[in-house]
Design an enzyme around this catalytic site. Structure first.
Site, PDB file in Angstrom:
ATOM      1  N   TYR A 189      20.591  37.599  54.087  1.00  0.00           N
ATOM      2  CA  TYR A 189      20.051  38.055  52.797  1.00  0.00           C
ATOM      3  C   TYR A 189      19.870  39.573  52.807  1.00  0.00           C
ATOM      4  CZ  TYR A 189      16.683  38.784  48.997  1.00  0.00           C
ATOM      5  OH  TYR A 189      16.038  39.252  47.871  1.00  0.00           O
ATOM      6  N   ASP A 194      28.216  34.622  34.343  1.00  0.00           N
ATOM      7  CA  ASP A 194      28.276  34.503  35.806  1.00  0.00           C
ATOM      8  C   ASP A 194      28.729  35.865  36.332  1.00  0.00           C
ATOM      9  OD1 ASP A 194      28.908  34.115  38.441  1.00  0.00           O
ATOM     10  OD2 ASP A 194      30.021  32.259  38.136  1.00  0.00           O
TER      11      ASP A 194
HETATM   12  N1  LIG Z   1      11.584  36.837  45.104  1.00  0.00           N
HETATM   13  C1  LIG Z   1      11.249  37.797  45.956  1.00  0.00           C
HETATM   14  O1  LIG Z   1      10.280  37.662  46.725  1.00  0.00           O
HETATM   15  C2  LIG Z   1      12.039  39.088  45.970  1.00  0.00           C
HETATM   16  C3  LIG Z   1      11.655  40.077  46.883  1.00  0.00           C
HETATM   17  C4  LIG Z   1      12.393  41.254  46.918  1.00  0.00           C
HETATM   18  C5  LIG Z   1      13.460  41.448  46.060  1.00  0.00           C
HETATM   19  N2  LIG Z   1      13.834  40.478  45.192  1.00  0.00           N
HETATM   20  C6  LIG Z   1      14.987  40.734  44.318  1.00  0.00           C
HETATM   21  O2  LIG Z   1      14.524  40.749  42.976  1.00  0.00           O
HETATM   22  C7  LIG Z   1      15.536  40.267  42.098  1.00  0.00           C
HETATM   23  C8  LIG Z   1      14.969  39.190  41.199  1.00  0.00           C
HETATM   24  O3  LIG Z   1      14.437  38.172  42.041  1.00  0.00           O
HETATM   25  P1  LIG Z   1      13.771  36.848  41.478  1.00  0.00           P
HETATM   26  O4  LIG Z   1      12.699  36.489  42.436  1.00  0.00           O
HETATM   27  O5  LIG Z   1      13.490  36.977  40.019  1.00  0.00           O
HETATM   28  O6  LIG Z   1      14.991  35.838  41.749  1.00  0.00           O
HETATM   29  P2  LIG Z   1      15.197  34.360  41.221  1.00  0.00           P
HETATM   30  O7  LIG Z   1      13.946  33.790  40.656  1.00  0.00           O
HETATM   31  O8  LIG Z   1      15.921  33.629  42.308  1.00  0.00           O
HETATM   32  O9  LIG Z   1      16.200  34.622  39.999  1.00  0.00           O
HETATM   33  C9  LIG Z   1      17.524  35.023  40.195  1.00  0.00           C
HETATM   34  C10 LIG Z   1      18.296  34.573  38.977  1.00  0.00           C
HETATM   35  O10 LIG Z   1      19.676  34.933  39.168  1.00  0.00           O
HETATM   36  C11 LIG Z   1      20.453  33.837  38.736  1.00  0.00           C
HETATM   37  N3  LIG Z   1      21.792  33.843  39.326  1.00  0.00           N
HETATM   38  C12 LIG Z   1      22.184  33.412  40.553  1.00  0.00           C
HETATM   39  N4  LIG Z   1      23.513  33.538  40.692  1.00  0.00           N
HETATM   40  C13 LIG Z   1      23.982  34.070  39.535  1.00  0.00           C
HETATM   41  C14 LIG Z   1      25.269  34.413  39.044  1.00  0.00           C
HETATM   42  N5  LIG Z   1      26.353  34.222  39.801  1.00  0.00           N
HETATM   43  N6  LIG Z   1      25.378  34.920  37.800  1.00  0.00           N
HETATM   44  C15 LIG Z   1      24.285  35.102  37.018  1.00  0.00           C
HETATM   45  N7  LIG Z   1      23.030  34.790  37.421  1.00  0.00           N
HETATM   46  C16 LIG Z   1      22.880  34.266  38.657  1.00  0.00           C
HETATM   47  C17 LIG Z   1      19.646  32.632  39.185  1.00  0.00           C
HETATM   48  O11 LIG Z   1      20.094  31.471  38.523  1.00  0.00           O
HETATM   49  P3  LIG Z   1      19.911  30.037  39.281  1.00  0.00           P
HETATM   50  O12 LIG Z   1      18.454  29.860  39.520  1.00  0.00           O
HETATM   51  O13 LIG Z   1      20.506  29.096  38.278  1.00  0.00           O
HETATM   52  O14 LIG Z   1      20.706  30.143  40.545  1.00  0.00           O
HETATM   53  C18 LIG Z   1      18.239  33.063  38.790  1.00  0.00           C
HETATM   54  O15 LIG Z   1      17.946  32.750  37.439  1.00  0.00           O
HETATM   55  C19 LIG Z   1      16.685  39.797  43.005  1.00  0.00           C
HETATM   56  O16 LIG Z   1      17.689  40.762  43.005  1.00  0.00           O
HETATM   57  C20 LIG Z   1      16.052  39.673  44.376  1.00  0.00           C
HETATM   58  O17 LIG Z   1      16.986  39.908  45.419  1.00  0.00           O
HETATM   59  C21 LIG Z   1      13.136  39.293  45.122  1.00  0.00           C
END
Ligand SMILES: NC(=O)c1ccc[n+]([C@@H]2O[C@H](COP(=O)([O-])OP(=O)(O)OC[C@H]3O[C@@H](n4cnc5c(N)ncnc54)[C@H](OP(=O)(O)O)[C@@H]3O)[C@@H](O)[C@H]2O)c1
Length: 277
Positions: A118, A29
């Site tokens: 966000y 975490d």
């Molecule tokens: N998705 C988009 O369109 C997008 C666009 C621009 C930038 N980003 C950035 O890209 C990165 C990856 O995004 P993604 O789409 O792969 O996100 P995602 O699918 O929401 O994955 C994020 C992961 O982080 C985990 N997490 C949350 N809280 C945590 C904690 N306290 N400790 C450890 N792990 C934790 C989540 O677990 P749980 O699911 O169990 O909560 C999830 O597995 C992020 O930094 C995001 O801000 C995403």
């Protein structure tokens, strides 16, 4: 060794390989500063890919303290541990750090100005990384798609679900972005971190479209018998305001001589192919 936090998310799905240690909740975490420091001290990585975040934009708006803890405090924990261990850090950020008033797209040096919780917390995370870790990469991306049916929680996944049952879909036509295949982004992160060229970058598939245009492309590419109708975003009131433009221009990748990502429509085709369409 390379450590990845939030590795079971959409982007983390595509980060595999020798010497990569993937972690996520509950085993690490990242809001727990002591646990993060111990983890880094135990594994002594050369690079920390910090992906963990609260990415549900409406949840961030409803629970700003939680957004602050996961997107800012946790980033401070990771950055502090990296600085202490002389480990490079990569932080994935978002086009939502910008106000969204530039439909032609944002370059890395454009003024930021987030319009929601966000975006504000992700921008604060960027500032923490810049101030704490000398050897850092900050990579902003937009409208991620990836992971397949089990992992994809965003627009493309939701639309494919809706297209299974609905014959008529209403999709907003006043929000524009750069759809980005997480597999392509992962490959870009690999090349960037191998280059050792630290700094702030935009990484997104080339071109842009509105949500409506993306939905139309989805029906065309899947051959789904669904009519898609453009509507204004005021038809779908949501807790968090979305910037009108999340279009990113990948100027710094080009300047660094790194390959640019393919056009978004080609990437979407590749993703649908992966998903069995
Ligand atoms: N998705 C988009 O369109 C997008 C666009 C621009 C930038 N980003 C950035 O890209 C990165 C990856 O995004 P993604 O789409 O792969 O996100 P995602 O699918 O929401 O994955 C994020 C992961 O982080 C985990 N997490 C949350 N809280 C945590 C904690 N306290 N400790 C450890 N792990 C934790 C989540 O677990 P749980 O699911 O169990 O909560 C999830 O597995 C992020 O930094 C995001 O801000 C995403």
């Amino acid at each position: 060794m390379i450590v990845v936090s939030g590795a079971r998310g959409m982007l983390g799905t595509y980060l595999d390989g020798d010497g990569i240690l993937k972690t996520d909740l509950p085993e690490l975490d990242v809001t727990d500063a002591v646990a993060v420091r111990k983890f880094v001290a135990a594994h002594r990585p050369e690079l920390f890919l910090h992906l963990a975040a609260l990415t549900d934009v409406d949840q961030c708006e409803r629970q700003p303290e939680l957004a602050e803890r996961v997107n800012v405090t946790a980033t401070r924990n990771v950055a502090g541990a990296c600085a202490e261990a002389d480990c490079a850090m990569l932080y994935v950020s978002t086009a939502q750090v910008f106000p969204g008033t530039k439909p032609s797209g944002y370059v890395e040096t454009d003024a930021t100005g987030p319009v929601n919780v966000y975006g504000r917390t992700k921008l604060a995370g960027e500032e923490v990384v810049r101030a704490t870790v000398a050897k850092h990469y900050i990579v902003r991306t937009s409208w991620l798609m990836g992971g397949g049916a089990d992992t994809e929680k965003k627009f493309v996944g939701k639309l494919l679900e809706l297209m299974k049952t609905g014959r008529e879909l209403r999709v907003v036509d006043d929000k524009r972005g750069s759809p980005t295949y997480a597999r392509d982004l992962a490959e870009t992160l690999r090349k960037l971190t191998e280059s050792g060229r630290f700094g702030t970058y935009h990484a997104a598939n080339r071109g842009s479209c509105t949500r409506f245009e993306l939905a139309r492309a989805l029906t065309e590419l899947t051959g789904a018998d669904v009519s898609v109708h453009p509507v204004p975003s005021t038809d779908f009131p949501l807790p968090a305001r979305r910037p009108d433009s999340e279009v990113l221009l990948t100027t710094e990748l080009a300047r660094a001589g790194l390959p640019l990502l393919r056009p978004w429509r080609e990437a979407l085709r590749g993703y649908l192919h992966e998903w069995g369409y």
